[in-house]
Design an enzyme around this catalytic site. Structure first.
Site, short mmCIF file in Angstrom:
data_model
loop_
_atom_site.label_atom_id
_atom_site.label_comp_id
_atom_site.label_asym_id
_atom_site.label_seq_id
_atom_site.Cartn_x
_atom_site.Cartn_y
_atom_site.Cartn_z
CD GLU A 72 -2.89 1.21 2.33
OE1 GLU A 72 -2.80 0.38 3.26
OE2 GLU A 72 -3.84 2.02 2.21
CG ASP A 88 -3.33 -2.59 4.44
OD1 ASP A 88 -4.53 -2.40 4.15
OD2 ASP A 88 -2.61 -1.72 4.98
CB ILE A 90 -1.24 0.11 9.59
CG1 ILE A 90 0.14 0.08 10.24
CG2 ILE A 90 -2.33 0.27 10.67
CD1 ILE A 90 0.46 1.32 11.08
CG ASP A 91 -6.94 -3.09 6.56
OD1 ASP A 91 -7.02 -2.27 5.63
OD2 ASP A 91 -7.91 -3.77 6.95
CB THR A 93 -4.28 3.91 8.72
OG1 THR A 93 -3.51 2.94 8.00
CG2 THR A 93 -3.36 5.04 9.14
CG ASP A 221 -7.74 -1.97 1.86
OD1 ASP A 221 -8.12 -1.19 0.97
OD2 ASP A 221 -7.03 -1.62 2.81
C1 LIP Z 1 -9.26 0.86 5.43
C2 LIP Z 1 -10.11 -0.33 5.05
C3 LIP Z 1 -11.56 -0.14 5.53
C4 LIP Z 1 -12.12 1.08 4.86
C5 LIP Z 1 -11.31 2.28 5.29
C6 LIP Z 1 -9.84 2.13 4.89
P1 LIP Z 1 -6.70 1.48 5.46
O1 LIP Z 1 -7.97 0.64 4.93
O2 LIP Z 1 -9.57 -1.48 5.62
O3 LIP Z 1 -12.36 -1.25 5.24
O4 LIP Z 1 -13.47 1.25 5.20
O5 LIP Z 1 -11.86 3.44 4.70
O6 LIP Z 1 -9.74 2.11 3.49
O7 LIP Z 1 -6.76 2.80 4.72
O8 LIP Z 1 -6.82 1.69 6.91
O9 LIP Z 1 -5.49 0.67 5.07
#
Ligand code: LIP
Length: 274
Positions: A72, A88, A90-91, A93, A221
């Site tokens: 990412e 990813d 940190i998913d 974030t 994601d």
């Molecule tokens: C997140 C996603 C989540 C989405 C957020 C964001 P990130 O990814 O995992 O489902 O609703 O808007 O995109 O940006 O934290 O890696």
């Protein structure tokens, strides 16, 4: 898929190891988080996102130097092996930024393509550092939360299904998504918005959600979480019979997925914007 079951299991164990290493790194939050934004002022990224991906990339260069990498936060790394790691760092974030529990490190390895509409997922792991939970799967070998096998809930009726979703970072996209969720809410038990697609997909896998849908995800994601949910018995598609893409992901048990996909597709068709 050309990767053998034995090799897939080795790759699953490596994905678990890497996700947990990066999870250990980001769990130790620095005193100051340096926050910048990407697609909009609310699309946050911190120095820990970059540090996590740098750790994952460094370790992969050591142990899997011929594999490609799609992450990412950093430019793509080409490879020659036919395998691509999808990261990813940190998913969730924003959850990490606000020091809440629902954030994860997601590590997947796919073959054949780095396009989610056509890749073949081989193995993946999602680590939630705040609780020490790690979900993982190898293609054809089931899904696990730690050592415990995961199985989707057997909910048969969309009207009693607990459904998660998420929202994007631009006003136009969020306006569209608000219209869509306004049509889904009356059709389901309830809605949850956890903030991490990877963890939402793992929740479908272990039965703490019945289903999940979202528009606008990056491949990182959902790469690991989609395999984990699939290996736990979920159907995970683009809502139209194909593999998940940035247009839409729909994940749910066999009795709920199709009804949710129909509901979401109609709501998206009727909603303004996109
Ligand atoms: C997140 C996603 C989540 C989405 C957020 C964001 P990130 O990814 O995992 O489902 O609703 O808007 O995109 O940006 O934290 O890696």
């Amino acid at each position: 898929m050309t990767t053998s079951p034995h090799e897939s299991e080795k790759l699953r164990l490596l994905a678990v190891e890497l996700a947990q290493e990066a999870g250990d790194l980001i769990r130790e939050r620095p005193d100051t988080l340096h926050v910048t934004s990407k697609s909009s002022p609310t699309d946050a990224v911190t120095q820990m996102d970059a540090a996590s991906e740098e750790l994952l990339r460094r370790r992969l260069s050591e142990v899997r130097p011929d594999d490609a990498i799609l992450g990412e936060e950093c430019p793509d790394t080409p490879g020659t092996s036919g395998l691509t790691w999808v990261l990813d760092p940190i998913d969730g974030t924003v959850n990490y930024l606000y020091d809440s529990l629902q954030y994860a490190v997601s590590v997947a390895v796919v073959e054949g393509s780095n396009d989610p509409s056509s890749w073949a997922a081989v193995a993946g792991a999602v680590c939630r550092p705040s609780t020490g939970d790690t979900w993982s799967a190898a293609a054809g070998a089931g899904a696990f939360r730690g050592e415990r096998r995961c199985q989707v809930r057997g909910t048969h009726d969309l009207g009693t299904a607990l459904v998660a979703t998420g929202f994007g970072y631009t006003v136009e996209r969020r306006t569209h998504q608000a219209h869509v969720v306004s049509k889904v809410i009356p059709a389901v038990r309830d809605i949850r918005r956890g903030g991490s697609a990877a963890l939402d997909l793992c929740a479908v896998a272990d039965g703490s959600l019945d289903a999940y849908y979202e528009k606008g995800l990056g491949p990182w994601d959902h790469a690991a979480g989609a395999l984990i949910a699939t290996e736990a018995g979920a159907i995970v598609t683009d809502g139209r019979g194909g593999q998940p893409t940035s247009e839409l992901i729909v994940a749910g048990g066999p009795a709920v997925h199709d009804a949710l996909a129909r509901c979401v597709n109609k709501a998206m068709h009727d909603a303004p914007g996109g």
